[in-house]
Scaffold this motif. Structure first.
Motif, PDB file in Angstrom:
ATOM      1  N   THR A  55     -15.030   0.301  13.876  1.00 23.00           N
ATOM      2  CA  THR A  55     -14.258   0.490  12.793  1.00 23.00           C
ATOM      3  C   THR A  55     -14.807  -0.540  11.632  1.00 23.00           C
ATOM      4  O   THR A  55     -15.364  -1.434  12.305  1.00 23.00           O
TER       5      THR A  55
ATOM      6  N   VAL B 248      -0.621   9.635   7.075  1.00 25.33           N
ATOM      7  CA  VAL B 248      -1.092   8.532   7.833  1.00 25.33           C
ATOM      8  C   VAL B 248      -2.499   8.117   6.904  1.00 25.33           C
ATOM      9  O   VAL B 248      -3.028   8.989   6.201  1.00 25.33           O
TER      10      VAL B 248
ATOM     11  N   GLU C 275      -3.194   5.576   4.482  1.00 17.80           N
ATOM     12  CA  GLU C 275      -2.993   4.820   3.261  1.00 17.80           C
ATOM     13  C   GLU C 275      -1.801   4.728   2.800  1.00 17.80           C
ATOM     14  O   GLU C 275      -1.171   5.914   3.060  1.00 17.80           O
ATOM     15  N   PRO C 276      -1.428   4.124   1.903  1.00 22.06           N
ATOM     16  CA  PRO C 276      -0.103   4.395   1.377  1.00 22.06           C
ATOM     17  C   PRO C 276      -0.042   5.575   0.540  1.00 22.06           C
ATOM     18  O   PRO C 276      -0.793   6.120  -0.099  1.00 22.06           O
TER      19      PRO C 276
ATOM     20  N   ASP D 279       6.061   8.741   7.251  1.00 19.99           N
ATOM     21  CA  ASP D 279       4.964   8.009   6.791  1.00 19.99           C
ATOM     22  C   ASP D 279       4.683   7.059   8.000  1.00 19.99           C
ATOM     23  O   ASP D 279       5.446   6.039   8.229  1.00 19.99           O
TER      24      ASP D 279
ATOM     25  N   TRP E 185      -0.115   2.686  10.950  1.00 18.83           N
ATOM     26  CA  TRP E 185      -0.821   1.727  12.033  1.00 18.83           C
ATOM     27  C   TRP E 185      -2.273   1.516  11.832  1.00 18.83           C
ATOM     28  O   TRP E 185      -2.837   1.849  10.645  1.00 18.83           O
ATOM     29  N   GLN E 186      -3.195   0.984  12.699  1.00 15.64           N
ATOM     30  CA  GLN E 186      -4.408   0.945  12.564  1.00 15.64           C
ATOM     31  C   GLN E 186      -5.292   1.121  13.777  1.00 15.64           C
ATOM     32  O   GLN E 186      -4.690   1.415  14.722  1.00 15.64           O
TER      33      GLN E 186
ATOM     34  N   ASP F 171      -3.101  -6.418   6.027  1.00 16.28           N
ATOM     35  CA  ASP F 171      -2.445  -5.710   4.943  1.00 16.28           C
ATOM     36  C   ASP F 171      -1.615  -6.406   4.285  1.00 16.28           C
ATOM     37  O   ASP F 171      -0.739  -7.437   4.803  1.00 16.28           O
TER      38      ASP F 171
ATOM     39  N   ASN G 252     -10.340   1.505   1.319  1.00 14.39           N
ATOM     40  CA  ASN G 252      -9.474   2.638   2.063  1.00 14.39           C
ATOM     41  C   ASN G 252     -10.032   3.717   0.955  1.00 14.39           C
ATOM     42  O   ASN G 252      -9.212   3.819  -0.021  1.00 14.39           O
TER      43      ASN G 252
HETATM   44  O1  PRX Z   1      -4.376  -0.757   5.262  1.00 15.42           O
HETATM   45  C1  PRX Z   1      -3.843   0.288   6.148  1.00 15.42           C
HETATM   46  C2  PRX Z   1      -3.962   1.688   6.095  1.00 15.42           C
HETATM   47  O2  PRX Z   1      -5.227   1.878   6.864  1.00 15.42           O
HETATM   48  C3  PRX Z   1      -5.564   0.804   7.502  1.00 15.42           C
HETATM   49  C4  PRX Z   1      -6.061   1.193   8.703  1.00 15.42           C
HETATM   50  O3  PRX Z   1      -7.175   2.071   8.993  1.00 15.42           O
HETATM   51  P1  PRX Z   1      -7.754   2.717  10.296  1.00 15.42           P
HETATM   52  O4  PRX Z   1      -7.983   1.598  11.187  1.00 15.42           O
HETATM   53  O5  PRX Z   1      -9.001   3.377   9.798  1.00 15.42           O
HETATM   54  O6  PRX Z   1      -6.408   3.517  10.825  1.00 15.42           O
HETATM   55  C5  PRX Z   1      -6.145   4.562  10.100  1.00 15.42           C
HETATM   56  C6  PRX Z   1      -5.097   5.395  10.645  1.00 15.42           C
HETATM   57  C7  PRX Z   1      -4.283   4.801  11.314  1.00 15.42           C
HETATM   58  C8  PRX Z   1      -4.341  -0.282   7.656  1.00 15.42           C
HETATM   59  O7  PRX Z   1      -4.611  -1.582   7.842  1.00 15.42           O
HETATM   60  N1  PRX Z   1      -3.018   2.606   6.255  1.00 15.42           N
HETATM   61  C9  PRX Z   1      -2.644   3.237   7.549  1.00 15.42           C
HETATM   62  N2  PRX Z   1      -1.769   3.822   7.656  1.00 15.42           N
HETATM   63  C10 PRX Z   1      -0.720   3.334   6.200  1.00 15.42           C
HETATM   64  C11 PRX Z   1      -1.616   2.662   5.853  1.00 15.42           C
HETATM   65  N3  PRX Z   1      -1.350   1.941   4.469  1.00 15.42           N
HETATM   66  C12 PRX Z   1      -0.183   2.265   4.158  1.00 15.42           C
HETATM   67  N4  PRX Z   1       0.764   3.133   4.820  1.00 15.42           N
HETATM   68  C13 PRX Z   1       0.231   4.024   5.800  1.00 15.42           C
HETATM   69  N5  PRX Z   1       1.135   4.868   6.252  1.00 15.42           N
END
Ligand code: PRX
Length: 650
Positions: free
Chosen positions: A269, A391, A393-394, A416, A419-420, A505, A526
């Motif tokens: 990632t 999932v 992004e905001p 909503d 996670w990461q 974040d 993102n």
């Molecule tokens: O900024 C947050 C955003 O996606 C980031 C993580 O990305 P990744 O590791 O690719 O995983 C994506 C799928 C879990 C976070 O640091 N992010 C993920 N979900 C949300 C979010 N921002 C806001 N709301 C969410 N539900």
């Protein structure tokens, strides 16, 4: 979409609340009082709490110690336990769910297949034997670069079965990206297909692998699945067909008991440097996180038809297409292609066809659906749906409300999920039968997850003040390290606050304790829910012979969440033409993949820098945002708060 003026309202003013219906609560896996009990239990006795949850998995040998944090920040969970992820996802279902559909798959050209748990088990066992025959064993790394076909899951579970680590590379990444990941992981074998379908065209995966393998000295073999019947070059001694290696393999391949901390996979990632990080997850804790959250957050029942629209190349696909749902014995829908091929109603057609009950997608897709028009979902019977997930992004309140009314008929709770890749599993989300939702908020941390919003000194911020999202206690599905780089792991996640996990974040907590995640405070973009480092794009640009310097920033984008804007200075004597702009965009796509295509390339005489030579990114972000932003996807207040947090973090 509604007018920009109307959309420039802050989520700070978002006060709507949607409690679950009495009918939903009555059947929920975790109703409100039960959630409270779990939260309190986890606070009072975290080890006891997690130990009890881990009993939901099948262990060959139980653990001796729940958590060993003595070598922090490298956690060990369920120490001494012996377990196999593939066994948990397959073998233990055979007696009761052998004939239940495990994967229901829709190919882009209209072909479809269903694999029962029994059939999936058989394929995985045969393929695991094939891998062994090709010399793959415990601890070896295997790169998987596949289209969205059931064989991608078969390959992952076969690796898990024999203790090889998979490193899945998203099929949209370039050959350069595949080579980089092969080399970082020192992969021994690559699994791919001739190609995969996307928007009526074949993505030439094998041809990309051929280029990558010229630069991947550790890779000895390549297994190729014939998906599209296209001509590919097969290098003698290196390349073998999937159907050939499977032909005579036995379906008998007992799952081996591995240590709970045996590495399960590496997933690359983007971070704040140009080099992607290999996030390492191990077996017991990861599997517990993925399966437990899947059961809790999606309220999974035996007869649910569950569809997560992610690609297995991302963590969402790992945890919520493969490991979580299969560990829970669910029926999983999987699809190949794109949401608007052959038509813009593809998703709604699939939901109606399979009577999908749980649907999990990304805000960027929801915003596209809004643009394509309500008549598409309205033409299909979506009455089977009961929970909707978001999932990546905001989610802006406007998109949330559309999802709620047009897709969910006002009936389905929206989860909503924040996670990461690093967290392995969902951390902050409403439990749909327990927590009233607010459009745009991921609501509250799950039981056992101690997420907080703190200031630069690490103190909790007052209600509604912006701060940094952190996690204060280790949790089972947390990453264990960055593959081959413990120092970077410590520096990236654990050096901001001692003993506390830094998410990068920005967020705030409202007066009801609801968390509102605003976005990244580091140099990670993102774009359509996909993580991308500004440095990765910059380093691709400066590799171009005509580029002297480059600075890349994100700007709010109504569809993609964030768009990519590149400020470029050219070498002396090079003319700043439109053709060159197009050439640079193509160059970035070639280097990284289509997801990194810049939205805008701007030539400039010089980049604004501080006296010490640091690029003034905030300034560039302001310039980039000025032209485009309607404030629809990201509200203006949030942008200001984020800008301030970024400065604090520097
Ligand atoms: O900024 C947050 C955003 O996606 C980031 C993580 O990305 P990744 O590791 O690719 O995983 C994506 C799928 C879990 C976070 O640091 N992010 C993920 N979900 C949300 C979010 N921002 C806001 N709301 C969410 N539900």
């Amino acid at each position: 979409m509604s007018s920009p003026e109307k959309n420039i309202t802050s989520v700070l003013k978002e006060t709507r609340q949607f409690p679950p219906s009495a009918e939903f609560v009555a059947q929920a896996n975790v109703p409100g009082a039960e959630r409270e009990r779990l939260v309190e239990w986890a606070k009072a006795d975290p080890d006891g709490f997690w130990a009890e949850q881990a009993k939901s998995l099948h262990w060959f040998k139980p653990w001796d110690t729940v958590l060993d944090w003595s070598n922090a920040p490298h956690a060990k969970w369920f120490v001494g336990g012996r377990i196999n992820a593939s066994d948990n996802c397959l073998d233990r279902h055979l007696a009761t769910r052998g004939n239940k559909a495990a994967i229901v798959w829709e190919g882009e050209p209209g072909d479809s297949r269903t694999l029962t748990y029994q059939q999936l088990h058989r394929e995985v066992c045969k393929f695991a034997n094939a891998l062994k025959a090709l010399g793959v064993g415990e601890g070896d790394r295997v790169t998987i670069y596949m289209p969205m076909i059931p064989e991608a899951a078969v390959a992952m579970l076969a690796c898990a079965r024999i203790g090889a680590l998979h490193s899945v590379v998203f099929g949209g990444f370039s050959s350069e990206a595949v080579a980089d990941r092969n080399n970082d992981a020192k992969s021994k074998l690559v699994i791919t297909a001739d190609g995969g379908w996307r928007r009526g065209k074949v993505v030439p995966l094998k041809a990309n692998v051929d280029v990558a393998l010229d630069k991947s000295p550790t890779v000895e073999k390549c297994i190729v699945f014939n998906r599209c019947n296209t001509a590919v070059e097969m290098k003698p001694g290196r390349d073998v067909w999937w159907h050939d290696v499977m032909a005579d393999e036995s379906a008998d391949c007992p799952a081996e008991p591995f240590d709970s901390e045996h590495p399960l996979f590496i997933l690359y990632t983007s971070g704040s440097t140009g080099k992607p990080k290999g996030v390492l997850h191990t077996t017991g804790g990861y599997l517990l996180g993925a399966s437990l959250t899947h059961k809790w957050v999606f309220d999974i029942k035996e007869d649910d038809v569950y569809w997560c629209t992610a690609d297995v190349g991302w963590i969402t696909g790992h945890s919520y297409i493969v490991y979580g749902p299969l560990c829970n014995g669910s029926t999983v829908v999987m699809y190949e292609g794109a949401p608007n091929q052959p038509r813009e109603d593809r998703f709604w057609e699939i939901i109606a066809k399979y009577r999908v009950t749980i649907f999990y997608t990304a805000p960027t897709a929801i915003r596209a659906f809004i643009k394509w028009g309500d008549h598409h979902p309205q033409a299909h019977d979506l009455s089977s749906l009961r929970v909707l997930g978001s999932v990546g992004e905001p989610i802006n309140p406007q998109a949330w409300m559309w999802y709620h009314t047009v897709i969910g008929s006002g009936r389905c709770p929206i989860v909503d999920t924040w996670w990461q890749t690093e967290t392995g599993a969902i951390m902050i989300a409403p439990l749909p039968g327990a927590v009233a939702t607010k459009p745009g908020s991921a609501t509250k941390p799950l039981p056992g997850i101690q997420a907080e919003v703190v200031d630069k000194q690490g103190h909790p911020v007052p209600a509604n003040a912006g701060g940094f999202l952190v996690v204060k206690r280790p949790w089972p599905s947390m990453m264990r390290t960055i593959y081959g780089d413990d120092e970077r792991y410590k520096a990236t996640y654990w050096s901001h606050y001692p003993g506390v996990y830094f998410t990068a974040d920005g967020a705030r907590i409202d007066e009801d304790g609801y968390i509102w995640v605003m976005g990244r405070v580091d140099d990670v973009l993102n774009v359509s829910g996909h993580r991308l480092s500004t440095m990765e794009v910059e380093s691709a640009l400066v590799h171009h012979p005509k580029v002297a310097e480059a600075a890349v920033v994100g700007r709010p984008d109504d569809l993609k969440g964030e768009g990519i804007v590149c400020f470029v200075t050219l070498k002396q004597g090079v003319s700043p033409t439109d053709e060159l702009k197009a050439e640079l965009k193509a160059h970035v796509v070639h280097d990284i993949g289509a997801l990194a295509r810049p939205d805008d390339v701007r030539f400039t005489e010089a980049l604004p820098k501080t006296r010490s030579g640091k690029i003034m990114r905030r300034f560039l972000r302001d310039i980039a945002a000025g032209r485009q932003s309607t404030g629809d996807a990201t509200t203006l207040e949030d942008l200001n708060v984020l800008a301030k947090l970024r400065e604090d973090d520097e």
